[in-house]
Design an enzyme around this catalytic site. Structure first.
Site, short mmCIF file in Angstrom:
data_model
loop_
_atom_site.label_atom_id
_atom_site.label_comp_id
_atom_site.label_asym_id
_atom_site.label_seq_id
_atom_site.Cartn_x
_atom_site.Cartn_y
_atom_site.Cartn_z
CG HIS A 197 -45.60 -0.32 5.68
ND1 HIS A 197 -44.44 0.32 6.22
CD2 HIS A 197 -46.71 0.49 5.34
CE1 HIS A 197 -45.40 1.51 6.30
NE2 HIS A 197 -46.73 1.58 5.95
NE ARG A 204 -29.78 5.98 4.55
CZ ARG A 204 -30.54 5.76 5.55
NH1 ARG A 204 -30.28 4.14 5.69
NH2 ARG A 204 -30.23 5.92 7.04
C1 GRF Z 1 -44.15 -5.33 11.98
O1 GRF Z 1 -45.27 -4.25 12.15
C2 GRF Z 1 -43.72 -4.54 10.61
O2 GRF Z 1 -44.68 -4.82 10.01
C3 GRF Z 1 -42.80 -3.01 10.74
O3 GRF Z 1 -42.34 -3.83 12.13
C4 GRF Z 1 -42.97 -4.73 12.70
C5 GRF Z 1 -41.60 -5.82 12.80
O4 GRF Z 1 -42.80 -6.75 13.50
N1 GRF Z 1 -42.12 -3.21 9.87
P1 GRF Z 1 -41.79 -8.33 13.90
O5 GRF Z 1 -39.56 -8.02 13.98
O6 GRF Z 1 -42.03 -9.37 12.49
O7 GRF Z 1 -42.32 -9.01 14.80
#
Ligand code: GRF
Length: 203
Positions: free
Chosen positions: A106, A62
């Site tokens: 998030h 990582r």
């Molecule tokens: C979103 O719901 C974001 O909050 C989460 O993953 C999803 C990504 O969606 N972490 P996108 O790739 O922006 O369509």
């Protein structure tokens, strides 16, 4: 700014659209993905945004992955690094390197439901309200200072999918203005609290 993605890239699209339509004094210098098959890469390429893939499976650790990622990001000397569905936990060193310019969206009302499968967990918990959070990133996962949140109702017949769609719509609404505020130096952070200063008259 540099935008990191892992998947569909709908938040990337929302940010790119707002940046162009509202004539932000900024541009997306590059889109980086840890997955070569992330559909968001195609959107970037179609809009002449440089893309790079850094596959996490090829990294020894990582730490090594994040060091290489930072090296590639820093070539662009971005004012903001935007996590738009970047599905990797970042090392503390990486997060500290970008402190104050690393922002994430998030899919829950933090501090409720950090981590993965937020919609499933919200349904299981029986909450009546769910939502999305934009936050500055701190070394502890999904725990950085909150910039903005949006709330959606949880309906009796919701599925994980229907709830996810309702939340994603809100992500697209609140993420771009938060990124813009960061780029324009309008986030005043005091401890865990963020004040978003109003945009200038031309905004
Ligand atoms: C979103 O719901 C974001 O909050 C989460 O993953 C999803 C990504 O969606 N972490 P996108 O790739 O922006 O369509």
């Amino acid at each position: 700014m540099v935008v990191l993605i892992s998947g569909a890239g709908s938040n990337l699209r929302a940010i790119a659209r707002a940046c162009a339509e509202q004539r932000w004094p900024a541009r997306i210098a590059a889109v980086l993905s840890n997955r070569a098959d992330a559909p968001g890469l195609r959107f970037a390429a179609e809009h002449s945004i440089p893309t790079e893939v850094l596959d996490h499976r090829a990294a020894g650790s990582r730490e090594a992955y994040d060091a290489e990622l930072a090296r590639r990001i820093d070539r662009h000397a971005p004012a903001a690094v935007v996590l738009a569905g970047f599905m990797r936990v970042l090392t503390a060193d990486f997060v500290r390197h970008y402190e104050g310019r690393l922002i994430n969206v998030h899919p829950s009302l933090l501090p409720a439901f950090p981590g993965l499968h937020t919609h499933r967990r919200a349904l299981e918990a029986g909450v009546k309200w769910h939502g999305a959070t934009v936050h500055l990133v701190s070394p502890e996962v999904d725990a950085g200072p909150i910039v903005d949140q949006a709330v959606v109702p949880v309906l009796d017949d919701d599925t994980e999918q229907s709830l996810a769609e309702r939340v994603l719509e809100q992500e697209h609404r609140i993420f771009p203005p938060a990124v813009r505020a960061l780029l324009e130096g309008r986030l005043q952070v005091r401890g865990r609290c963020v004040r978003v200063l109003p945009a200038g008259p031309s905004a």
